[in-house]
Design a protein around this motif. Structure first.
Motif, PDB file in Angstrom:
ATOM      1  N   PHE A 182      31.815  41.461  55.919  1.00  0.00           N
ATOM      2  CA  PHE A 182      32.088  41.429  54.480  1.00  0.00           C
ATOM      3  C   PHE A 182      33.433  40.734  54.310  1.00  0.00           C
ATOM      4  CE2 PHE A 182      32.763  42.556  50.191  1.00  0.00           C
ATOM      5  CZ  PHE A 182      31.593  43.100  49.661  1.00  0.00           C
ATOM      6  N   ALA A 183      33.458  39.636  53.510  1.00  0.00           N
ATOM      7  CA  ALA A 183      34.678  38.838  53.393  1.00  0.00           C
ATOM      8  C   ALA A 183      34.988  38.546  51.933  1.00  0.00           C
ATOM      9  CB  ALA A 183      34.521  37.532  54.166  1.00  0.00           C
ATOM     10  N   MET A 184      36.251  38.271  51.654  1.00  0.00           N
ATOM     11  CA  MET A 184      36.709  37.871  50.329  1.00  0.00           C
ATOM     12  C   MET A 184      37.092  36.396  50.361  1.00  0.00           C
ATOM     13  SD  MET A 184      40.536  39.579  50.231  1.00  0.00           S
ATOM     14  CE  MET A 184      41.137  38.503  48.928  1.00  0.00           C
ATOM     15  N   THR A 185      36.826  35.694  49.243  1.00  0.00           N
ATOM     16  CA  THR A 185      37.174  34.286  49.139  1.00  0.00           C
ATOM     17  C   THR A 185      38.582  34.140  48.571  1.00  0.00           C
ATOM     18  OG1 THR A 185      36.292  34.045  46.903  1.00  0.00           O
ATOM     19  CG2 THR A 185      34.746  33.766  48.734  1.00  0.00           C
ATOM     20  N   GLN A 219      36.391  27.097  54.330  1.00  0.00           N
ATOM     21  CA  GLN A 219      36.774  27.750  53.080  1.00  0.00           C
ATOM     22  C   GLN A 219      37.839  28.803  53.382  1.00  0.00           C
ATOM     23  OE1 GLN A 219      35.456  26.689  50.266  1.00  0.00           O
ATOM     24  NE2 GLN A 219      33.810  25.410  51.113  1.00  0.00           N
ATOM     25  N   SER A 220      38.500  29.250  52.330  1.00  0.00           N
ATOM     26  CA  SER A 220      39.505  30.297  52.474  1.00  0.00           C
ATOM     27  C   SER A 220      38.817  31.653  52.419  1.00  0.00           C
ATOM     28  CB  SER A 220      40.546  30.171  51.350  1.00  0.00           C
ATOM     29  OG  SER A 220      41.486  31.224  51.418  1.00  0.00           O
ATOM     30  N   LEU A 221      38.589  32.252  53.588  1.00  0.00           N
ATOM     31  CA  LEU A 221      37.942  33.558  53.675  1.00  0.00           C
ATOM     32  C   LEU A 221      38.847  34.523  54.424  1.00  0.00           C
ATOM     33  CD1 LEU A 221      34.200  32.833  54.600  1.00  0.00           C
ATOM     34  CD2 LEU A 221      35.157  33.356  52.358  1.00  0.00           C
ATOM     35  N   SER A 222      38.831  35.787  53.980  1.00  0.00           N
ATOM     36  CA  SER A 222      39.555  36.850  54.667  1.00  0.00           C
ATOM     37  C   SER A 222      38.565  37.969  54.939  1.00  0.00           C
ATOM     38  CB  SER A 222      40.709  37.372  53.800  1.00  0.00           C
ATOM     39  OG  SER A 222      41.642  36.352  53.534  1.00  0.00           O
ATOM     40  N   TRP A 223      38.509  38.422  56.198  1.00  0.00           N
ATOM     41  CA  TRP A 223      37.528  39.431  56.583  1.00  0.00           C
ATOM     42  C   TRP A 223      38.026  40.823  56.214  1.00  0.00           C
ATOM     43  CZ3 TRP A 223      33.111  37.389  57.431  1.00  0.00           C
ATOM     44  CH2 TRP A 223      33.042  36.073  57.919  1.00  0.00           C
ATOM     45  N   LEU A 224      37.118  41.573  55.549  1.00  0.00           N
ATOM     46  CA  LEU A 224      37.436  42.942  55.145  1.00  0.00           C
ATOM     47  C   LEU A 224      36.858  43.963  56.106  1.00  0.00           C
ATOM     48  CD1 LEU A 224      36.832  42.666  51.279  1.00  0.00           C
ATOM     49  CD2 LEU A 224      38.965  42.389  52.546  1.00  0.00           C
TER      50      LEU A 224
END
Length: 593
Positions: free
Chosen positions: A248-251, A106-111
């Motif tokens: 904690f990540a954003m999609t 999936q497209s995830l970006s780590w915060l």
């Protein structure tokens, strides 16, 4: 007055416009305040524990980010994956293992990464521990081989995968994990099975047991760790290397402006606050590198980006299809070619064997033709004796004499008939093609009979044969017909060579020394005119009417009896042919044939 009237009119016009302009703004602010943001979390220890741990963090975000109401959604692994695939979640809180599985698909970006309170505060605090009961007899990993070991799931990071990689590095994963029992989430269920004695050991995440002790769920001395690798100053027991903590990540569907606000809010959580303590942390820090997690999944062969072997094979086939076609052609052609060559070899071998047999037969016929006079002479003597016996008896009976001893007369005739039969049998053996049949024979008697067989041929050429055996009897295991053909060939060659000389002598000797039989035939001819290697070649001859097979057949017969054939020119003229045979053990030789 006129000025006041105009000012009142202008004021009346501006008030409705101002009202119209301010109404959408109020509506927008109300909508922004009512916007709900869902945050999914992996409930690896149950829904209640997930709410207890993460709800304070969600409340913190709702309080510190104006215009948004954050909602915590605890999910099982399958539910979390399903929600992400349907793009229903904008943000997630995830443990290390699922961060790799999901982030690579999936497209995830780590915060941010959760900051553990262990060791004074660290983001590297996830791993596995193998626990046993305090009174367990198991003291090390080796003793657990083949024992039942419990886990929540083979996909649980701290509850299995980290330990599996450690055992793989030690080369013990195959025997220590062969009897693994999958109990299911939450991890506390695995602890319960261990307490009940249903399993010998449990693979659990780092700090789980310590957390249960603080909550009073188990007593402090009830369990003990195996393969303790706890770093200095670390408050929880560890049996493996440590990996990054929860993240904690954003999609891909998340608002990036909101994500920036969330990051600022997470980093602002005080380390001693109730929010941080509920999350079992000192707050949040910048994202930790995922490279060690990727290495773990690669080592275990379960990385999401790793293709199964059959997919890699199919990809290789698609790329190198021309090599596959070539290999198939070669794999098909070579067995066929091998079969064809094998059939040709067998057919040619049969033809060669038949040709060799026919050539030997032709050489035997040449010998018989050459010794035709000897055959006539050998038969003439016994037949003449029989004739004399019968005519003498007829003459006596015509004269009236009947005193002849019939039994004695018939015995004489019988001996002559036996002699005829022996002569015919010897020549028949030379003439007829026979299979090799080895048996025990007296080689001295065989040589004596062969010399007798060629005596008339020697007498015809005015050559004298002298035979000197050193033993009256010399037993040997061999092929009588082959040896007789060998001796006849060599003797007739010696007679032919001596016939052209002035001495006209042939000497035959038979000796036994050092378990070897040696037959020597010496002539008084001119010696060998060509190299012996050339003369032993089939169809090579120095005689005008020769076939060129005699010596090659002699060599073949000698070698079939493990013998050695040698030719030596003598200084005073002539040639000496020697045949040496080992005397084998009759039983051993029978086994070979």
């Amino acid at each position: 007055m006129r000025f006041l009237y105009l000012a009142s009119l202008l004021l009346c016009l501006l008030v409705p416009i101002k009202t119209l302009q301010s109404q959408p703004i109020a509506q927008t602010q109300t909508a922004k305040t009512d916007q709900i943001v869902a945050v999914g979390v992996f409930a690896d220890r149950g829904l209640d524990e997930a709410v207890q741990r993460w709800q304070p963090t969600i409340d913190w975000l709702s309080q510190h980010i104006e215009g948004y109401q954050f909602k915590l959604i605890p999910l099982s692994l399958s539910q979390l994956q399903n929600e992400l695939s349907q793009q229903k979640l904008q943000f997630i809180i995830i443990n290390p293992s699922e961060s790799i599985r999901i982030a690579r698909r999936q497209s995830l970006s780590w915060l941010a990464t959760l900051l553990s309170p262990l060791n004074g505060g660290t983001s590297i605090a996830t791993g596995s521990v193998i626990w046993v009961k305090s009174d367990s007899p198991y003291q090390n990993l080796h003793q657990l081989a083949g024992q039942k070991i419990g886990t929540a799931s083979p996909q649980a990071f701290g509850g299995y995968m980290a330990m599996q990689r450690e055992l793989q590095r030690l080369g013990r994963d195959s025997d220590l994990l062969i009897n693994t029992k999958v109990i299911g989430y939450p991890h506390e269920s695995v602890v319960a099975e261990l307490q009940e004695g249903d399993i010998a050991a449990a693979i659990l995440p780092v700090c789980l047991v310590e957390s249960m002790i603080r909550k009073g769920q188990i007593s402090p001395n009830e369990l003990r760790p195996i393969n303790d690798m706890t770093p200095s100053g670390f408050e929880c027991r560890v049996s493996t290397r440590l990996y990054p903590n929860w993240g904690f990540a954003m999609t891909g569907s998340a608002d990036r402006t909101l994500a920036r606000e969330i990051l600022q809010s997470l980093l602002a959580i005080p380390k001693n606050s109730n929010t941080a303590q509920a999350a079992q942390s000192l707050g949040w820090t910048v994202p930790e590198s995922q490279i060690e997690l990727d290495n773990l999944f690669n080592d275990l062969g379960v990385h999401p980006l790793q293709q199964p072997w059959w997919q890699l094979l199919w990809s290789w086939v698609q790329t190198h299809y021309y090599l596959i076609i070539l290999m198939l052609i070669v794999a098909t052609f070579l067995p066929i070619q091998h079969l064809i060559l094998t059939l040709r070899y067998r057919r040619n071998s049969r033809k060669l064997g038949l040709a060799q047999a026919n050539l030997q037969q032709a050489q035997r016929r040449a010998l018989v033709d050459k010794m035709g006079s000897s055959l006539a002479h050998e038969l003439n003597q016994p037949l003449s004796a029989i004739r004399l016996y019968t005519e003498g008896e007829l003459s006596r009976r015509q004269k009236g004499s009947s005193q002849t001893d019939i039994d004695q007369l018939l015995g004489k005739i019988r001996r002559q008939v036996i002699r005829v039969d022996e002569v015919v049998s010897r020549f028949r053996q030379l003439l007829h093609k026979q299979a090799v049949q080895k048996s025990q024979l007296d080689i001295a008697l065989l040589l004596r009979d062969t010399v007798s067989l060629v005596e008339l041929y020697a007498h015809t050429h005015k050559v004298e044969i002298t035979f000197h055996p050193t033993h009256d009897e010399m037993m040997f295991f061999g092929d009588r017909a082959g040896l007789e053909q060998l001796l006849v060939n060599l003797l007739t060659n010696a007679i032919d060579a001596s016939a052209s000389s002035s001495k006209k002598q042939v000497w035959v000797t038979l000796t036994l020394a050092s378990s070897r039989i040696k037959i020597s035939i010496q002539d008084t001819g001119q010696g060998l005119e060509r190299p012996i290697a050339e003369l032993l070649t089939p169809f090579v001859t120095t005689k005008k009417e020769g076939v060129g097979l005699g010596l090659s057949i002699c060599k073949e017969v000698a070698e079939s009896h493990l013998g050695h054939l040698s030719f030596n020119n003598l200084d005073n003229g002539g040639c000496c042919v020697s045949i040496e045979f080992p005397i084998p053990n009759i039983r051993d030789d029978n086994d070979k044939h």
